[in-house]
Design an enzyme around this catalytic site. Structure first.
Site, PDB file in Angstrom:
ATOM      1  N   ASP A 107     -14.469  -7.516  10.507  1.00 38.34           N
ATOM      2  CA  ASP A 107     -13.598  -6.859  11.480  1.00 38.34           C
ATOM      3  C   ASP A 107     -13.390  -5.387  11.150  1.00 38.34           C
ATOM      4  OD1 ASP A 107     -12.153  -7.445   9.221  1.00 38.34           O
ATOM      5  OD2 ASP A 107     -10.354  -8.085  10.272  1.00 38.34           O
ATOM      6  N   ARG A 112       0.802  -1.223   0.000  1.00 36.03           N
ATOM      7  CA  ARG A 112       0.000   0.000   0.000  1.00 36.03           C
ATOM      8  C   ARG A 112       0.834   1.272   0.000  1.00 36.03           C
ATOM      9  NH1 ARG A 112      -3.381  -3.165   3.650  1.00 36.03           N
ATOM     10  NH2 ARG A 112      -4.526  -4.438   2.190  1.00 36.03           N
ATOM     11  N   GLU A 119      -5.186 -14.563   9.430  1.00 42.72           N
ATOM     12  CA  GLU A 119      -5.673 -15.810   8.830  1.00 42.72           C
ATOM     13  C   GLU A 119      -4.701 -16.949   9.125  1.00 42.72           C
ATOM     14  OE1 GLU A 119      -6.289 -12.746   7.317  1.00 42.72           O
ATOM     15  OE2 GLU A 119      -8.334 -13.203   7.927  1.00 42.72           O
ATOM     16  N   ASN A 123      -9.491  -9.258  12.698  1.00 42.81           N
ATOM     17  CA  ASN A 123     -10.247 -10.397  13.224  1.00 42.81           C
ATOM     18  C   ASN A 123      -9.422 -11.334  14.101  1.00 42.81           C
ATOM     19  OD1 ASN A 123      -9.131 -11.026  10.377  1.00 42.81           O
ATOM     20  ND2 ASN A 123      -9.360 -13.005  11.342  1.00 42.81           N
ATOM     21  N   ASP A 125     -15.438 -12.609  10.425  1.00 42.55           N
ATOM     22  CA  ASP A 125     -14.411 -11.748   9.831  1.00 42.55           C
ATOM     23  C   ASP A 125     -14.999 -10.405   9.396  1.00 42.55           C
ATOM     24  OD1 ASP A 125     -12.030 -10.760   8.904  1.00 42.55           O
ATOM     25  OD2 ASP A 125     -11.908 -12.058   7.136  1.00 42.55           O
ATOM     26  N   TRP A 127      -4.024  -3.794   9.707  1.00 46.78           N
ATOM     27  CA  TRP A 127      -3.825  -3.770   8.255  1.00 46.78           C
ATOM     28  C   TRP A 127      -3.539  -2.383   7.717  1.00 46.78           C
ATOM     29  CZ3 TRP A 127      -3.793  -8.229   5.494  1.00 46.78           C
ATOM     30  CH2 TRP A 127      -4.285  -9.372   6.140  1.00 46.78           C
TER      31      TRP A 127
END
Lengths: 200, 568
Positions: B340, B147, B209, B295, B338, B277
């Site tokens: 989240d 990003r 995950e 999550n 999820d 994130w």
């Protein structure tokens, strides 16, 4: 691996020397294995093929497969999380470094073309299943995989059908989340998806 | 559309410079005399970025993360004359989520698999190209994304898919240091852009995950040494056994069963997930940072993680100097969907319950609500009307699959919102993607993918997206525009009364910030799924965006950075 990136055409005309310089891990047709694993590599070839094309009918292509994925599979097979009567005895006595070296070696070789093409009838079924399971989210747009996630595109169709059904029925237990994707699909749809991946 | 001055030559230069970067070389930056040698980004510049109409210094515009750009040369009355000024093609044709950062006429962009390019922001000419030497273990949930960079002093910083933080010389692209943030074999990796404040580079982690234990860390800009770590999962993660979510809906938890499980297995904090994130908002006045935590692991299976799973699915504030906990607010305790918290929080003045203006924090949730908090204690002031259809909330995942809306991508995904404080509006982009939630309990798989089931899209149901303007002082939707596909990427708002955001089908559009009318559009040829930014060089304002498609939603891939300016 260079196939992941589309190299601008003009770069090709710059000549091979650049390509080799820029990509030390560029896929190769032949590459002498490090002496420590040379003998083992000969064993592998008995089923996975001399030139990357599997000789045993349900053996997967391992030439050019993702390094970390292959290491993890050998580790899991050794630990019994993935059961294979054929591969089990082969990896049983291998240590972590040897498995890593084997995975690194085979990952550097060139993925062979098996020339398989998906029957037309499978395509609509497989495309819907691929949307439902969001396969490209992890296997990437061209289904070529990366690191932990295996390449599916062009994989041996018999192997794919077998391993996907093994995942569905929990016979292959080392990737339950992938298996969960197949649980509510019919076996025939799973096979269509396998044939779709094999023809990519 | 008449295309003026597209720099086609850029394509050829890509190849030459790609080869150059491959042997780890880079040219000196050639700067126009107009800018002298202003290579140093001072803390003062970073702190005042909200009023800087020349540069774009932070991923989300400024420390408050408003994504509001103060220049109004491009505005509602002339935006129809916006034309591409140049297009730069990177070497990597994969998913692009980069926010271009611009400093004194030099632009920094990143690609999938961690390439960084420095470009002349006026012409698109490449200055240098850095290719991260990737280790064998990379991890991502939703594409090999990056990003963007953070900039400070004479260096740029990037997190990598093999869980490293690298510092590059902003002038040459030379690697100055790299630090291993965490063990990639356990599922740690980086896709977010870092944030720099003072001597600290702040960065979170992916891995929700994979059964990681999440964190935000601060590293020293000069040495790469760690300064502090805040674990997003405390050793006591149990919480208060909340039975209802932030909006008052029953989450159907079986508290008795959870309590029994807790007694048997102990606190699950070591593998409880809680990735971060996106960038934190920085409150320089209070010396705090605000971020949202993702999550719990495994995503769909709550049986192995009794308790509220603090601080997953929460807004959290910590002290900037020490990383010490200040306050938090949990949206969903013991999440098994999820749904989240990922979209970066925004700091702005908001009305409290008594109608007084107070410092607030906004977050666009995957649930489809915009949440409005009091900054002081993280408490919730209000939540907006739902921006997407919600159905069957909160049905528990089943083996056969239970249908619930929103699907697991949200609501609002990682895409940053933007605000217009004069209008009191925040702008979110939404997804409507019906899914079924499947649970399949399996023990922690030692660093391998650990969803505890599967999310499945329902291929026969229609999907779409929205651009939504929400009045954050009332929680009411002011306007909403439907788009052909679910939206992912991000929003830029400008003082010109405009809003820019792109779509999976290649459309890049400008909206009237007040009314939502589409005032301009451009077909980029690949998905425009990255947050736009803006800058000014030589007296000309530009809008810039990456068009590289998106892996998560499988939108057409490309490799273009496109800068737009007004036709003469």
């Amino acid at each position: 691996m260079s196939f992941r990136f589309s190299v601008p055409n003009s770069m090709l005309t710059l000549g091979l020397s650049i390509a080799i310089l820029s990509a030390p891990a560029l896929a190769q047709d032949t590459l002498a294995p490090p002496p420590e694993i040379a003998e083992l590599v000969d064993t592998c070839k008995a089923c996975h093929g001399d030139n990357g094309v599997p000789v045993q009918e349900d053996a997967p292509i391992i030439w050019g497969q993702e390094q970390y994925y292959m290491y993890v599979q050998m580790r899991d097979i050794k630990a019994g999380r993935r059961k294979s009567e054929i591969m089990g005895p082969i990896v049983q006595d291998l240590d972590k470094d040897t498995m890593k070296a084997l995975a690194e070696y085979f990952s550097q070789l060139k993925w062979p073309s098996l020339g398989y093409s998906t029957p037309e009838a499978d395509i609509p079924v497989a495309e819907a299943a691929a949307v439902a399971g969001q396969c490209p989210q992890c296997h990437l747009g061209a289904w070529v995989g990366n690191s932990r996630v295996p390449r599916l595109a062009g994989q041996n169709v018999q192997y794919l059908e077998k391993t996907m059904l093994d995942l569905k029925y929990d016979r292959r237990k080392n990737a339950p989340d992938v298996g969960a994707l197949f649980k509510d699909m019919s076996d025939e749809d799973v096979r269509s998806l396998a044939r779709y991946a094999a023809g990519k | 559309m008449r295309v003026t001055k597209i720099l086609l030559a850029g394509v050829a230069t890509v190849a030459v410079c790609a080869a150059q970067a491959a042997v780890s070389q880079a040219e000196e930056v050639q700067r126009g005399t107009l800018y002298g040698d202003m290579t140093i980004v001072s803390q003062d510049m970073l702190s005042r970025a909200a009023s800087d109409g020349n540069n774009f210094l932070h991923t989300n515009g400024n420390y408050d993360q408003t994504r509001f750009y103060p220049n109004k040369q491009i505005n509602t009355s002339n935006v129809r004359k916006l034309r591409p000024a140049w297009i730069f093609q990177t070497e990597v044709v994969e998913t692009m989520e980069t926010t271009p950062i611009v400093v004194n006429g030099v632009m920094y962009v990143t690609t999938a698999f961690n390439h960084v390019y420095a470009l002349d922001a006026a012409t698109g000419q490449q200055i240098w190209h850095y290719k991260h030497k990737m280790g064998p273990v990379t991890t991502y949930c939703c594409g090999p994304n990056n990003r963007g960079v953070a900039i400070s002093g004479d260096r740029v910083f990037m997190g990598t898919l093999d869980a490293k933080l690298v510092a590059l010389d902003s002038k040459t692209g030379k690697l100055l240091w790299e630090t291993q943030i965490a063990d990639p074999e356990l599922g740690y990796s980086e896709t977010m852009a870092p944030t720099v404040v003072g001597n600290k580079v702040l960065i979170g982690t992916n891995g929700g995950e994979y059964g990681i234990r999440g964190f935000v860390k601060a590293f020293d800009t000069q040495t790469g040494n760690e300064i502090w770590t805040f674990h997003t999962i405390p050793e006591d993660s149990v919480g208060v056994w909340a039975t209802h979510d932030a909006t008052g809906r029953d989450m159907l938890r079986d508290i008795e069963a959870e309590k029994a499980a807790l007694k048997k297995m102990g606190d699950p904090y070591k593998t409880l997930g809680g990735g971060v994130w996106q960038n934190p908002a920085v409150d320089l006045e209070a010396n705090r940072v605000y971020f949202v935590v993702g999550n719990p692991s495994p995503d769909l299976d709550g049986s192995l993680r009794p308790g509220d799973n603090l601080y997953t699915d929460s807004l959290v504030a910590v002290d900037l100097e020490t990383g010490q906990y200040v306050c938090h607010f949990q949206y969903i305790a013991h999440d098994v969907w999820d749904l989240d918290a990922v979209s970066p929080p925004i700091i702005t003045q908001v009305k409290d319950g008594d109608g007084n203006m107070v410092k607030g924090v906004l977050h666009g949730g995957k649930t489809g609500h915009v949440y409005v908090h009091k900054a002081d204690d993280c408490s919730l002031l209000r939540f907006s009307e739902a921006m997407v259809p919600q159905e069957n909330m909160w049905v528990l995942p089943t083996k056969e699959g239970a249908r619930m809306l929103p699907g697991a991508n949200g609501g609002v995904e990682w895409s940053p919102m933007a605000i217009n404080a004069d209008l009191g509006l925040t702008y979110a982009i939404n997804l409507h993607q019906p899914m079924t939630y499947h649970v399949e309990s399996t023990p922690y798989p030692e660093g391998k993918l650990w969803l505890g089931g599967a999310f499945k899209v329902i291929p026969t149901e229609e999907q779409w997206g929205n651009v939504t303007a929400v009045d954050y002082n009332t929680g009411k939707i002011r306007w909403q525009v439907k788009t052909e596909q679910p939206m992912i990427g991000g929003v830029l708002s400008t003082a010109g009364g405009l809003l820019f955001t792109g779509e999976g089908n290649g459309q890049f559009k400008a909206y009237d910030a007040e009314t939502g009318s589409v005032l301009w559009n451009f077909q980029a040829g690949a998905g425009v799924n990255a947050p736009p930014s803006s800058y000014t060089v030589g007296g000309k304002q530009y809008i810039v965006v990456a068009a590289g498609g998106n892996t998560q939603l499988d939108y057409k891939r490309g490799n273009n950075i496109i800068a737009f300016t007004l036709a003469e």
